[in-house]
Each structure stands twice: as C-alpha cells, then as structure tokens.
Design an enzyme around this catalytic site. Sequence first.
Site, PDB file in Angstrom:
ATOM      1  N   GLU A 277      19.723  10.893  60.238  1.00 48.39           N
ATOM      2  CA  GLU A 277      19.372  12.321  60.196  1.00 48.39           C
ATOM      3  C   GLU A 277      17.849  12.420  60.074  1.00 48.39           C
ATOM      4  OE1 GLU A 277      20.210  13.986  56.322  1.00 48.39           O
ATOM      5  OE2 GLU A 277      20.239  16.043  57.060  1.00 48.39           O
TER       6      GLU A 277
ATOM      7  N   ASN B  87      19.069  21.662  61.752  1.00 47.32           N
ATOM      8  CA  ASN B  87      19.086  20.225  61.481  1.00 47.32           C
ATOM      9  C   ASN B  87      20.042  19.654  62.520  1.00 47.32           C
ATOM     10  OD1 ASN B  87      19.311  17.645  60.481  1.00 47.32           O
ATOM     11  ND2 ASN B  87      19.461  18.287  58.323  1.00 47.32           N
TER      12      ASN B  87
ATOM     13  N   LYS C 183      23.802  20.858  62.260  1.00 46.62           N
ATOM     14  CA  LYS C 183      24.420  20.676  60.946  1.00 46.62           C
ATOM     15  C   LYS C 183      25.007  21.988  60.412  1.00 46.62           C
ATOM     16  CE  LYS C 183      23.243  18.617  56.444  1.00 46.62           C
ATOM     17  NZ  LYS C 183      22.128  17.897  55.730  1.00 46.62           N
TER      18      LYS C 183
ATOM     19  N   GLU D  22      17.274  22.687  52.191  1.00 50.15           N
ATOM     20  CA  GLU D  22      17.824  22.774  53.548  1.00 50.15           C
ATOM     21  C   GLU D  22      18.266  24.198  53.860  1.00 50.15           C
ATOM     22  OE1 GLU D  22      19.991  18.511  53.412  1.00 50.15           O
ATOM     23  OE2 GLU D  22      20.025  19.524  55.340  1.00 50.15           O
TER      24      GLU D  22
ATOM     25  N   CYS E 139      24.967  14.199  57.640  1.00 47.92           N
ATOM     26  CA  CYS E 139      24.789  14.096  56.200  1.00 47.92           C
ATOM     27  C   CYS E 139      25.835  14.828  55.351  1.00 47.92           C
ATOM     28  CB  CYS E 139      23.383  14.522  55.826  1.00 47.92           C
ATOM     29  SG  CYS E 139      22.903  13.792  54.269  1.00 47.92           S
TER      30      CYS E 139
ATOM     31  N   ASN F 272      20.312  11.500  54.830  1.00 45.74           N
ATOM     32  CA  ASN F 272      19.189  11.280  53.907  1.00 45.74           C
ATOM     33  C   ASN F 272      19.717  11.731  52.548  1.00 45.74           C
ATOM     34  OD1 ASN F 272      16.018  11.855  55.564  1.00 45.74           O
ATOM     35  ND2 ASN F 272      17.929  11.432  56.596  1.00 45.74           N
TER      36      ASN F 272
HETATM   37  N1  ING Z   1      21.736  15.155  51.593  1.00 49.22           N
HETATM   38  C1  ING Z   1      22.672  15.020  50.577  1.00 49.22           C
HETATM   39  C2  ING Z   1      24.070  14.643  51.053  1.00 49.22           C
HETATM   40  O1  ING Z   1      24.937  15.445  51.240  1.00 49.22           O
HETATM   41  C3  ING Z   1      23.715  15.934  48.582  1.00 49.22           C
HETATM   42  C4  ING Z   1      22.711  16.200  49.659  1.00 49.22           C
HETATM   43  C5  ING Z   1      23.716  14.744  47.867  1.00 49.22           C
HETATM   44  C6  ING Z   1      24.651  16.881  48.303  1.00 49.22           C
HETATM   45  C7  ING Z   1      24.674  14.519  46.881  1.00 49.22           C
HETATM   46  C8  ING Z   1      25.612  16.688  47.312  1.00 49.22           C
HETATM   47  C9  ING Z   1      25.617  15.482  46.593  1.00 49.22           C
HETATM   48  O2  ING Z   1      24.254  13.446  51.174  1.00 49.22           O
HETATM   49  C10 ING Z   1      21.770  15.883  52.741  1.00 49.22           C
HETATM   50  N2  ING Z   1      20.685  15.802  53.517  1.00 49.22           N
HETATM   51  O3  ING Z   1      22.732  16.585  53.049  1.00 49.22           O
END
Ligand code: ING
Length: 310
Positions: A47, A108, A125, A144, A170, A195
């Site tokens: 991503e 995205n 996304k 985001e 993601c 990411n």
């Molecule tokens: N990053 C993270 C993901 O979904 C996240 C944001 C991390 C949300 C952990 C909830 C828990 O892996 C992106 N870019 O979506």
Amino acid sequence: MSRIINVGAAQLGPIAPDESRVSAVNRMIDLLKQAKDRGVKLVVFPELALTTFFPRYYEQDISKMDHHFERGDMPTPETRPLFEKAKEYGIGFYLGYAELTEDGHRFNTSILVDDTGKIVGKYRKVHLPGHSEYDGNRPWQHLEKRYFEPGDLGFPVWRAMGGIMGMCICNDRRWPETYRVMSLKGVEIVMLGYNTPDVNTSAPEPNHLRMFHNHLVMQASAYQNSCFVVATAKAGIEDGCMLIGGSCIVQPSGEMIALATTVKDELITAACDLDLAKMGKETVFNFAKHRRIEHYGIITGQTGVVEPAE
Ligand code: ING
C-alpha cells in the site's frame, strides 16, 4: 492442466518522508529482478508504495499533502521504469499509491498490471481506519479519513494471468465483507498491501497482538473464502514510527506458505496452484449449496450495532 502461478510478495522497508519516488521505484525494480531470477510471474507491492505513510502527519489544508499523490493515469513519469521493467520480465504486479483524480478526488488506490504490461484493473480502499481531525492523544496521527475518500469502485475481480484476481488495501483485510464480496464472484487470489503501525494509536493494546491479528484475519478469510491471500507490508521505522512486517502468502486451507522475516526490502515467493481453491469452493464453502441469505439481510441493511431493548 494445472494452474500453478509463481507469486511474490515484494515487501518494502521504510520510505523516509523526503525519499523520492525514483528511489522507491528503483528499490521495487531491484525486487522485480529478484522475482525474475526466481521465476515469479506476479508480484504484490505494498500500500502507498511510492511514499512514506503520510497519514501519520496532520495538515490543516489537505492540499499540502498533494505532493504525496499521483495525478492522472498510471504510469506516471516516475513509475514508467517500473512498468517497463515488469513488461520486459513478463511479470504482472499490484501497486498501491495515493490517487488524486482530475476532478479533485483523493483515494488510497491500487492497480493490477498483467504480465503483458496492461493495466487490468483499479481498486480504491473502502475501509478507511483512523480519524479525520487532529487527535492530541495519539503518538502519531492516523488521518486516512482526512486525506482519502472511501473507495467508489466496490470490490471488483478480474480474469487475468489464468486466474480470477481481486485486490484490497490494508484495513480492508480486517473486514470479512471484503473477501466475501470477491469470493461471491469466484476470486482465487486476493492481493493486498498494508502499512500497519506496530503501536495501536487508537487504544492500548499488547504489542504482540498487531502481528497476531494481521495474520489471523487473512488466514481465516483465505479459508472461509477458499482463496489465496498475498499480503505485502511496507515495514520498518518511518520517521520514528515502526510499521510491522509479516508479509505473507496464505493458501486456501488457511495455512501460511511464505512469510517475511525482516522489516526491510524482502521478496518472499510461493508456487500457488489455483486449483487448490476449488476444493473448498466445491465442498465446505460451496456457497450455492450451503448459504442461507434469507437470514443475512442485516449485514447490508444495518451499519452499526442495535442492541436488544433492556
Ligand atoms: N493501517 C492499519 C491497518 O488496518 C489499523 C490501521 C491498525 C487499524 C491496527 C486497526 C488496528 O492495518 C492501515 N493503513 O489501514
């Protein structure tokens, strides 16, 4: 005739805020060379593979982030060498990037390019995590919802390279609906980049759960939808923020068949026999035979939770 496709997840280490797209593209070309040497036909990049994960920064005026976005259609001048090298090698690829459309919409986005260099499809996304306003309680922002609009293309799939291919990005990987929509269209490989900061800035969470949840959702979803999942991280410390690695290739049984071991640029590969997806689709997850959609309406008819009356 078996449909075995050699697939690679081309993990990227950190991209610094001031690192050029040319630098990122050159690193991806190096990974393509490794892929060619290993007989790989399809490579999944992360991503936002051209820039640092800029949603960790707050800008009042979101147009101040426009330099992280690609304008117009791919290939752009900076990504053209990547497209040309992939075509020369006969390798298809997934590329994640920030898209700024002609009419000013920000997504995205990821694209799928086949082994002849043709852009087969685009995905934007759908599930945007994080928040849209500055949050002083977080060590890093996760904006985001500020910089991107929810995707407007749904979850399409495409026939390409001998299989039925789908994409997500993601946070999408955490939502079962993502895979189910694509598997209702017969998807055999779901490709995605991510990411993922190793600190959950929205709530205190034991750190080991980041990687556990990362793999849990993809292994379960590969099994429940009888498909391969190829997941590629942008990893390592970007401007002090650690992003998890754990790029992996999961087969329809839910078993992981390749796993990255570093948080740097690293290619992992697996021979994916697409017909492995058939067994699940024709037996335990034969949707036509076993699903009872008359009981599922709430899944698309209601967004949030409505609890029973006290
Ligand atoms: N990053 C993270 C993901 O979904 C996240 C944001 C991390 C949300 C952990 C909830 C828990 O892996 C992106 N870019 O979506």
